[in-house]
Motif scaffolding. Sequence first.
Motif, PDB file in Angstrom:
ATOM      1  N   HIS A 174       8.129  -9.421  -2.194  1.00 57.13           N
ATOM      2  CA  HIS A 174       6.863  -8.756  -2.501  1.00 57.13           C
ATOM      3  C   HIS A 174       6.514  -9.056  -3.967  1.00 57.13           C
ATOM      4  O   HIS A 174       7.322  -9.636  -4.699  1.00 57.13           O
ATOM      5  N   GLN A 179       5.761  -6.013 -11.549  1.00 57.09           N
ATOM      6  CA  GLN A 179       5.566  -4.735 -12.261  1.00 57.09           C
ATOM      7  C   GLN A 179       6.582  -4.603 -13.395  1.00 57.09           C
ATOM      8  O   GLN A 179       6.241  -4.256 -14.532  1.00 57.09           O
ATOM      9  N   GLN A 214       0.300 -11.650  -1.637  1.00 55.98           N
ATOM     10  CA  GLN A 214       0.022 -10.241  -1.926  1.00 55.98           C
ATOM     11  C   GLN A 214      -0.658 -10.136  -3.279  1.00 55.98           C
ATOM     12  O   GLN A 214      -0.592 -11.038  -4.106  1.00 55.98           O
ATOM     13  N   GLU A 216      -0.596  -7.203  -6.344  1.00 55.24           N
ATOM     14  CA  GLU A 216       0.023  -5.976  -6.809  1.00 55.24           C
ATOM     15  C   GLU A 216      -0.879  -5.376  -7.880  1.00 55.24           C
ATOM     16  O   GLU A 216      -1.529  -6.119  -8.628  1.00 55.24           O
ATOM     17  N   PHE A 254       8.001   4.692  -0.099  1.00 53.29           N
ATOM     18  CA  PHE A 254       8.494   3.479  -0.748  1.00 53.29           C
ATOM     19  C   PHE A 254       9.502   3.932  -1.794  1.00 53.29           C
ATOM     20  O   PHE A 254       9.273   4.965  -2.456  1.00 53.29           O
ATOM     21  N   THR A 257       7.901   4.202  -5.494  1.00 56.37           N
ATOM     22  CA  THR A 257       6.822   5.134  -5.851  1.00 56.37           C
ATOM     23  C   THR A 257       7.152   6.511  -5.299  1.00 56.37           C
ATOM     24  O   THR A 257       7.819   6.649  -4.271  1.00 56.37           O
ATOM     25  N   GLY A 277       0.297  -0.565   0.619  1.00 57.93           N
ATOM     26  CA  GLY A 277       1.058   0.585   0.152  1.00 57.93           C
ATOM     27  C   GLY A 277       0.708   0.911  -1.293  1.00 57.93           C
ATOM     28  O   GLY A 277       0.219   0.061  -2.031  1.00 57.93           O
ATOM     29  N   CYS A 278       0.970   2.158  -1.677  1.00 55.24           N
ATOM     30  CA  CYS A 278       0.682   2.561  -3.048  1.00 55.24           C
ATOM     31  C   CYS A 278       1.440   3.843  -3.389  1.00 55.24           C
ATOM     32  O   CYS A 278       2.106   4.422  -2.534  1.00 55.24           O
ATOM     33  N   PHE A 301       0.037  -0.277  -6.546  1.00 58.85           N
ATOM     34  CA  PHE A 301      -0.342  -0.553  -5.160  1.00 58.85           C
ATOM     35  C   PHE A 301      -0.058  -2.013  -4.854  1.00 58.85           C
ATOM     36  O   PHE A 301       0.109  -2.834  -5.774  1.00 58.85           O
TER      37      PHE A 301
HETATM   38  N1  PHE Z   1       5.707  -3.794  -2.287  1.00 60.29           N
HETATM   39  C1  PHE Z   1       5.256  -3.033  -1.129  1.00 60.29           C
HETATM   40  C2  PHE Z   1       5.331  -3.927   0.114  1.00 60.29           C
HETATM   41  O1  PHE Z   1       5.412  -5.129  -0.004  1.00 60.29           O
HETATM   42  C3  PHE Z   1       3.856  -2.518  -1.300  1.00 60.29           C
HETATM   43  C4  PHE Z   1       3.725  -1.516  -2.432  1.00 60.29           C
HETATM   44  C5  PHE Z   1       3.404  -1.932  -3.717  1.00 60.29           C
HETATM   45  C6  PHE Z   1       3.910  -0.162  -2.194  1.00 60.29           C
HETATM   46  C7  PHE Z   1       3.287  -0.997  -4.736  1.00 60.29           C
HETATM   47  C8  PHE Z   1       3.801   0.758  -3.212  1.00 60.29           C
HETATM   48  C9  PHE Z   1       3.475   0.339  -4.487  1.00 60.29           C
HETATM   49  O2  PHE Z   1       5.296  -3.477   1.224  1.00 60.29           O
END
Ligand code: PHE
Length: 332
Positions: A174, A179, A214, A216, A254, A257, A277-278, A301
């Motif tokens: 991911h 981050q 993705q 982020e 997650f 978070t 997701g976030c 997110f």
């Molecule tokens: N990294 C998570 C995924 O790939 C998504 C996510 C990013 C969730 C940041 C929360 C915060 O599924």
Amino acid sequence: MIDDVRQAREAGLARVAAATSSDELRSVDAEVLGKKGPLSGLKTRLGGSPVEERKTVGQAINEAITAVQAALDARSAALGAEQTAARIAAERLDLTEVVGRQRRGHPHLSTQAWERLEDVFVGLGFQVAEGPEVETDFYNFEALNMPRSHPARSGFDTLFTDYHDDGTVLLRTHTSPVQIRVMQQIAPPIYMVMPGKVFRRDTPDATHMPVFHQIEGLVVDRNITMAHLAGTIDAFTKAFFGSGFSSRLRPNYFPFTEPSAEFDIRRPDGTWIELGGCGMVHPNVLRAGGLDPEVWSGFAFGFGIDRMARERHGVDDLRDMFSNDIRFIEQF
Ligand code: PHE
């Protein structure tokens, strides 16, 4: 006899000059200079001649052979060059014609979505950063509050490199590891989006690819709350999809978070798209990024870019997007 030699020589040279292909030259070579050819025959005949004649005629025969051989080599080189020139001419691509037909390239539909997403977030005041596709266990998992034994790790179907035997170097699953890299490199306030390629051990089907994209998002500042997260997602939704669209958050989990949510987009016709997701950045994640969770708070997110392109263009099968069939690609 010397006349016979001269005749054989002239005839040989004439046949070489008349040859129009390498194949023909090869048979001329065999017939004129071979064991059964006229010059060899003359040599044999010479065996019974007086010494003096053997000397002069023998020399003439050898000169004839050398002359025909030289002519063969020269003709062979010339024919080879002609054939190469003909092949190059036949293989030539007329690029002016391609331009004339306006068949210009353009960004892939996934790249288009990527660039539009960047534009929208830059418009909302975000900056853009990118991180490496090959990551360490630390950035992909550990620093994101997923220590070695964490069960959430198995949900990622990670592809490991054999760079280290112990599986600590991997293809990022991911964009969340970026981050950590951003927090380590720049001081808050941070308003950053981080698009990129990610990898999971998945069999390709209509909705999954082992390589996908993705984006982020990370915000770190003083007194950031869940309301800022919800407001940002909604502002983004309207800017990207249009004012007829809205968004909602649904509780989820997650490791990186807390609290965490899934976010969905509502189409004008009332149907929903699950987007990503976030959540609020976990204190352990802020610490891994070198920040004091007593001072700083933030939200993050992440969602799939290809899915956005698919949604926007009504593509049924994700695999079509990456098979690079020009007839498909050209439509977008
Ligand atoms: N990294 C998570 C995924 O790939 C998504 C996510 C990013 C969730 C940041 C929360 C915060 O599924």
